[in-house]
Design an enzyme around this catalytic site. Sequence first.
Site, PDB file in Angstrom:
ATOM      1  N   CYS A  98       3.455   2.142   9.543  1.00 55.34           N
ATOM      2  CA  CYS A  98       3.456   0.706   9.245  1.00 55.34           C
ATOM      3  C   CYS A  98       4.795   0.098   9.638  1.00 55.34           C
ATOM      4  CB  CYS A  98       3.215   0.543   7.755  1.00 55.34           C
ATOM      5  SG  CYS A  98       3.557  -1.086   7.109  1.00 55.34           S
ATOM      6  N   CYS A 102       3.748  -7.673   9.005  1.00 52.02           N
ATOM      7  CA  CYS A 102       2.532  -8.486   8.926  1.00 52.02           C
ATOM      8  C   CYS A 102       2.356  -9.132   7.561  1.00 52.02           C
ATOM      9  CB  CYS A 102       1.294  -7.648   9.217  1.00 52.02           C
ATOM     10  SG  CYS A 102       1.632  -6.210  10.198  1.00 52.02           S
ATOM     11  N   THR A 189       6.140  -3.764   0.492  1.00 48.22           N
ATOM     12  CA  THR A 189       6.230  -3.158   1.821  1.00 48.22           C
ATOM     13  C   THR A 189       7.391  -3.758   2.612  1.00 48.22           C
ATOM     14  OG1 THR A 189       3.869  -2.744   1.859  1.00 48.22           O
ATOM     15  CG2 THR A 189       4.964  -2.848   3.990  1.00 48.22           C
ATOM     16  N   GLU A 255       7.850   1.347   0.506  1.00 47.51           N
ATOM     17  CA  GLU A 255       7.595   0.351  -0.532  1.00 47.51           C
ATOM     18  C   GLU A 255       8.640   0.413  -1.645  1.00 47.51           C
ATOM     19  OE1 GLU A 255       5.133   1.729   1.230  1.00 47.51           O
ATOM     20  OE2 GLU A 255       4.230  -0.129   1.918  1.00 47.51           O
ATOM     21  N   HIS A 290      -4.697 -10.574   5.680  1.00 47.33           N
ATOM     22  CA  HIS A 290      -4.145  -9.212   5.697  1.00 47.33           C
ATOM     23  C   HIS A 290      -5.243  -8.175   5.939  1.00 47.33           C
ATOM     24  CE1 HIS A 290      -0.607  -6.856   5.575  1.00 47.33           C
ATOM     25  NE2 HIS A 290      -1.048  -6.056   4.619  1.00 47.33           N
ATOM     26  N   GLU A 441      -2.526   4.459   1.383  1.00 49.68           N
ATOM     27  CA  GLU A 441      -2.242   3.134   1.952  1.00 49.68           C
ATOM     28  C   GLU A 441      -3.513   2.522   2.551  1.00 49.68           C
ATOM     29  OE1 GLU A 441      -0.765  -0.282   3.649  1.00 49.68           O
ATOM     30  OE2 GLU A 441      -1.766   1.221   4.866  1.00 49.68           O
TER      31      GLU A 441
HETATM   32 FE1  SF4 Z   1       1.727  -2.314   7.702  1.00 44.02          FE
HETATM   33 FE2  SF4 Z   1      -0.081  -3.935   6.626  1.00 44.02          FE
HETATM   34 FE3  SF4 Z   1       1.015  -4.477   9.035  1.00 44.02          FE
HETATM   35 FE4  SF4 Z   1      -0.671  -2.487   8.801  1.00 44.02          FE
HETATM   36  S1  SF4 Z   1      -1.153  -4.638   8.462  1.00 44.02           S
HETATM   37  S2  SF4 Z   1       1.279  -2.442   9.895  1.00 44.02           S
HETATM   38  S3  SF4 Z   1      -0.222  -1.695   6.768  1.00 44.02           S
HETATM   39  S4  SF4 Z   1       2.058  -4.436   7.077  1.00 44.02           S
HETATM   40 FE    FE Z   2      -0.451  -2.495   4.336  1.00 46.09          FE
END
Ligand code: SF4
Ligand code: FE
Length: 482
Positions: A98, A102, A189, A255, A290, A441
């Site tokens: 990760c 995002c 995160t 995290e 997300h 995750e």
């Molecule tokens: Fe990380 Fe969430 Fe982005 Fe995937 S969507 S890379 S888990 S922040």
């Molecule tokens: Fe995530």
Amino acid sequence: MMTGKEYIDSLRELKTIVYAFGEKLDNFVDHSLIRPHVNAAATTYDMAHDPEFEDLVTAKSHLSGEKISRFTHIHHSTEDLIKKVKMLRAISQRTGSCYQRCVGFDGINALYSTTYEIDQKYGTNYHERMADFVKYLQKTDKMVAGSMTDPKGDRGLSPGNQADPDMYIRVVKKNEKGIVIRGAKAHQTGIVNSHEMLIMPTIALDVADKDYAVACAIPVDAPGVLHIFGRQTNDTRKYDEMDQGNACFGVVGGEALTVLEDIFVPWERVFMCGEYDFAGMMVERFASYHRQNYGGCKGGVSDIVIGATAAMAEMNGVAKASHIKDKIIEMIHLTETIYCGSVACSSQGRPLPCGSYFVDPLLANVTKLNVTRNIYEICRLSHDIAGGLLATTPSEQDLNHPEIGKYVEKYSKGVDSVPAIERLRMVRLLENMTGGTALVESMHGAGSPQAQRVMILRQGNLPHKVKLAKRLASLDKSGSER
Ligand code: SF4
Ligand code: FE
């Protein structure tokens, strides 16, 4: 736009307070627990400067007309939404973990549209403030953590009814200059290696929870903020190189539990304050954005898992067996299925009142729910093919031991043409990518499966389906045209 190196250097200038393993870290940037996550985030900066990925990782700002990192962009078309998914897959293919950026990206998009609608109802000026914050992020290319999840205390009680009122972030003071907030955010995160944190409510709220209806941005090193870095499965291995599997980029996002002890936030960084009736909208928008990601980011991670599994099959001398080929086909099928979901919810996106674009929330939630299943199945197949070595390989220190190292090397060999060290490195990579923390995750990142099921029922329009059935069964003649 910053380069990866500039991003890393910029973190050194912050006064971020980070604790890990009972210690306050003097240099969190180079700490072996944290550095892989810094490197993963730095990849998002470097790829913006790579002509091969420029089209995916950069965008044109609708606010300034300038070229910006896509991670600071507000989506303005279904093409933007699809490019986001493609970008995530491309970055995951390079990091295998990760890269954290995002969450804030989805946070700014969720708040950008929600603030517009709050202003329409209440005559407030949150949207203008939000647009200013987005402009600031676009100009400075700063990384913003999306700070949504509160510790939540007793899940059966609303924020305003908790025994300890700090279980959800709330406003404790207000004056003409700004507000003071208190509480904590969990599972944060990438927060220790971000510059800013965007605080949002974590659930729909009621009038009794008015003080908890707060959205705002603060620097991660604001006075009163501290971060307690979370443990991961196998994290003591981070003191050895090979045993980590992916020493450069680590596993998942790094995290932390972030504590906020009476933080002052000036009004220009406050984007919601008391409008509890908009908390649910904000949460749903953020969650859908997300969940859209997961077929992209986990698709890219799965590409590496498939590659590592196929490489292990070669090294074990079983690559030509038909059942191995069949299992690899299954892994590809499962990966492309989650990717299809992400592309579909993006292509079915629609404009919101402020002009920005939103994904199809039903399809986004279906995508994430599929990820909670498909990734486990992909990993199960990879374990099936790779073999028991995945769980029992001796450590790097034993491999390097002057007396017993030769035995580890001799008996870790598969086919004769591949040196033992290559097989050991590959098995560690696969173990890292398919073991404890990475799987959890996929289950709980972007919300636990039950949260997706609730949204699926809400968005699934069950009464319409019942109506369709009744019409065909000649139980309901309304709407029948022939
Ligand atoms: Fe990380 Fe969430 Fe982005 Fe995937 S969507 S890379 S888990 S922040
Ligand atoms: Fe995530």
